[in-house]
Design a protein around this motif. Structure first.
Motif, mmCIF file in Angstrom:
data_model
loop_
_atom_site.group_PDB
_atom_site.id
_atom_site.type_symbol
_atom_site.label_atom_id
_atom_site.label_comp_id
_atom_site.label_asym_id
_atom_site.label_seq_id
_atom_site.Cartn_x
_atom_site.Cartn_y
_atom_site.Cartn_z
ATOM 1 N N LEU A 159 0.849 -1.191 0.000
ATOM 2 C CA LEU A 159 0.000 0.000 0.000
ATOM 3 C C LEU A 159 0.888 1.245 0.000
ATOM 4 C CD1 LEU A 159 -2.648 -1.071 2.675
ATOM 5 C CD2 LEU A 159 -2.864 -1.193 0.186
ATOM 6 N N THR A 160 0.463 2.262 -0.751
ATOM 7 C CA THR A 160 1.250 3.498 -0.801
ATOM 8 C C THR A 160 0.395 4.712 -0.434
ATOM 9 O OG1 THR A 160 0.806 3.725 -3.179
ATOM 10 C CG2 THR A 160 2.834 2.591 -2.532
ATOM 11 N N GLY A 161 -0.795 4.480 0.091
ATOM 12 C CA GLY A 161 -1.672 5.579 0.509
ATOM 13 C C GLY A 161 -2.949 5.048 1.093
ATOM 14 N N ASP A 162 -3.772 5.949 1.607
ATOM 15 C CA ASP A 162 -5.072 5.594 2.179
ATOM 16 C C ASP A 162 -6.177 6.115 1.277
ATOM 17 O OD1 ASP A 162 -3.966 4.438 4.530
ATOM 18 O OD2 ASP A 162 -3.689 6.457 5.364
ATOM 19 N N LEU A 163 -7.293 5.374 1.218
ATOM 20 C CA LEU A 163 -8.446 5.852 0.460
ATOM 21 C C LEU A 163 -9.021 7.082 1.153
ATOM 22 C CD1 LEU A 163 -10.394 5.154 -1.944
ATOM 23 C CD2 LEU A 163 -11.897 4.203 -0.195
ATOM 24 N N THR A 164 -9.263 8.130 0.380
ATOM 25 C CA THR A 164 -9.801 9.380 0.923
ATOM 26 C C THR A 164 -11.108 9.699 0.240
ATOM 27 O OG1 THR A 164 -7.535 10.170 1.224
ATOM 28 C CG2 THR A 164 -9.282 11.794 1.418
ATOM 29 N N PRO A 165 -12.255 9.402 0.885
ATOM 30 C CA PRO A 165 -13.537 9.781 0.294
ATOM 31 C C PRO A 165 -13.834 11.258 0.575
ATOM 32 C CG PRO A 165 -13.902 8.635 2.359
ATOM 33 C CD PRO A 165 -12.398 8.648 2.133
ATOM 34 N N VAL A 166 -14.836 11.782 -0.091
ATOM 35 C CA VAL A 166 -15.279 13.151 0.180
ATOM 36 C C VAL A 166 -15.866 13.191 1.585
ATOM 37 C CG1 VAL A 166 -16.899 14.968 -0.472
ATOM 38 C CG2 VAL A 166 -15.691 13.674 -2.238
#
Length: 397
Positions: A390-397
Motif C-alpha cells: 500500500l502506498t496511501g489511504d483511500l480518501t472519500p469526500v
C-alpha cells in the motif's frame, strides 16, 4: 550454429485517439531492442526483426496492419494492445490468417465477447492476458467498503460493449457485488461521447446514491461530475476503470479535465505500478526501474500499460526461445497455449484459464491523489494481491 531470421510483428496505436497507450509499447520495443536482436532456441541462434505497423486507432487500419505484417514482413508472431474495437480486429485477423497473436489491456470477457465467442471457445492462434470484470468488481467493492456507512452504488455505464458487459447477469458486476451486500442502481445508459447527464443525475438524487462506479472516459466523467455538482450532489467516491486508470492529462486534450475531477475522489483499478514486486525475465529490471527509466527517457509519467507492454515482449521472447520450431507459426501458437512464466507484470499462466486462451493479471485498488508533479496513483487496497504494498489511504469526500 546456424541462424534463421524470425520476425515479431507489432500492431500499435501510434496515431489517433489511442496513441497515448501506444507510446509505452513503442518505448519498450526501443529499450529492449538489444536483447531482441537474437533468440537462442535449443542451441540454434535466430536473428529477430521487429516490424511495427500503426493501427491508427481504427479497426480497419488495424486489420490492414496485420495483413501487411503477415504478407510483407512474414511475421512469426503478432503483438498488440489497446482499443475495445481495435484489439479484437487484430486478434480476429490473426486468427483468420493463422498467425499467433498475443494481446493485453482489457478484460477477458470483453476480449471474448467482442469477437462473438463464448468463454468456452478455444481459439487456435490468439492469446490474451488481463483481468476479468469480476476482478474489477471485487476491487471496487473493497473500495466502497472503506467508505463509512451503507451505500447505494450508482452505475454510470454506456450503451456500448463496456456497459453491456458490466450489466451482464453472469459476467458483470452484480454477481460479485450483490454477494458482498451492495445495491447497484443503474443510472441509465448513455451514448459515448456524452453531451448531457441530466437524466443520470436525476436518478442519482432519486435513489440517494452517494457512490458512483463507471467505465467512462475522463471527459465524460468530468461532465457528469460538473452537472452533479451544479445540482447540489457530491458523490463521496467515484470508482472508474478504463481511461481513468491513466493520468488525466494523457487521456484527453481538454486541459481542464483534471481540475474538473480534482475534488471527485476518483479511485480505480491498478494492474501495474512501480511498487509491484516483480522483475523482467529479460533483463532483471524491477517495476521501479522500468518506471524510472521511462520518465527519464521520455519526460512523461509512467502509465500502467508500460508493465503490460514489457510483459508482451517478454512472452514473445519466451515463445520464440522455447517453441519446438520457432519458424513454424503453429509451433509458436502451441507454446503460447502452454506458457507459464514470471514477468514484470507478474506471473502469467495460460494453462489455468479462466478461458482456454487467457492468463490472468491480478488487480489491486488505487486512488488518484494530488501531488507536486501532478496526480499520483496511490495503491490503497491490496486484497487482490497482498504482495503489492500500500502506498496511501483511500480518501472519500
Amino acid at each position: 550454429m546456424s541462424s534463421t531470421r524470425l520476425c515479431i510483428g507489432v500492431v500499435a496505436p501510434l496515431t489517433g485517439r489511442l496513441a497515448p497507450l501506444g507510446r509505452p509499447l513503442a518505448y519498450v520495443l526501443r529499450a529492449l531492442a538489444p536483447r531482441l536482436r537474437q533468440v537462442d532456441n535449443g542451441g540454434r541462434r535466430h536473428e529477430v526483426a521487429i516490424a511495427v505497423r500503426d493501427s491508427r486507432s481504427e479497426p480497419e487500419a488495424a486489420r490492414q496492419a496485420v495483413r501487411e505484417l503477415v504478407t510483407a514482413d512474414r511475421a512469426n508472431l503478432v503483438l498488440t494492445l489497446a482499443g475495445t474495437r481495435v484489439l479484437p480486429a487484430v486478434a480476429d485477423t490473426c486468427e483468420q490468417l493463422e498467425v499467433p497473436c498475443l494481446s493485453t489491456t482489457f478484460p477477458w470477457q470483453a476480449y471474448v465477447r467482442a469477437r462473438g465467442a463464448d468463454p468456452a471457445h478455444r481459439f487456435r492462434w490468439t492469446y490474451h492476458f488481463a483481468w476479468g470484470l469480476d476482478d474489477i468488481a471485487a476491487v471496487f467493492a473493497s473500495l466502497w467498503e472503506r467508505v463509512e456507512g451503507r451505500h447505494a452504488v450508482g452505475c454510470l455505464w454506456n450503451d456500448d460493449l463496456q456497459g453491456t458487459l458490466l450489466r451482464d447477469d453472469r459476467y458483470g458486476f452484480a454477481p460479485v457485488t450483490s454477494a458482498r451486500g451492495h445495491t447497484l442502481v443503474d443510472l441509465g445508459p448513455y451514448r459515448e461521447p456524452a453531451d448531457d447527464f441530466a437524466a443520470q443525475v436525476g436518478r442519482m438524487r432519486e435513489h440517494g446514491v452517494d457512490v458512483i462506479t463507471s467505465a467512462s472516459t475522463a471527459t465524460d466523467l468530468a461532465l457528469f461530475h460538473r452537472q452533479a455538482r451544479r445540482a447540489g450532489l457530491r458523490p463521496r467516491l467515484i470508482t472508474c476503470s478504463r481511461w481513468l486508470t491513466y493520468p488525466h492529462t494523457h487521456t484527453t486534450p481538454a486541459p481542464d479535465v483534471h481540475a474538473e475531477l480534482g475534488d471527485a475522489r476518483v479511485a480505480t483499478l491498478v494492474y501495474w505500478s512501480p511498487g509491484h514486486p516483480y522483475r523482467s525475465s529479460l533483463d532483471g529490471s524491477t517495476c521501479a526501474d522500468l518506471a524510472h527509466a521511462y520518465r527519464q527517457d521520455t519526460g512523461e509519467c509512467w502509465l500502467q500499460p508500460l508493465g503490460l507492454a514489457h510483459a508482451l515482449v517478454e512472452t514473445a521472447h519466451h515463445a520464440l526461445a522455447t517453441a519446438d520450431d520457432p519458424t513454424d507459426r503453429a509451433s509458436v501458437a502451441g507454446t503460447l497455449a502452454g506458457a507459464r512464466l514470471d514477468t514484470i507484470a507478474g506471473p502469467l499462466d495460460w494453462t489455468s484459464g479462466p478461458t482456454p486462451n487467457t492468463a490472468l493479471v491480478r488487480l489491486v485498488g488505487g486512488q488518484w491523489h494530488p501531488g507536486p508533479q501532478g496526480p499520483r496513483l496511490a495503491v490503497v487496497a491490496n486484497e487482490g494481491n497482498p504482495d503489492v504494498p500500500l502506498t496511501g489511504d483511500l480518501t472519500p469526500v
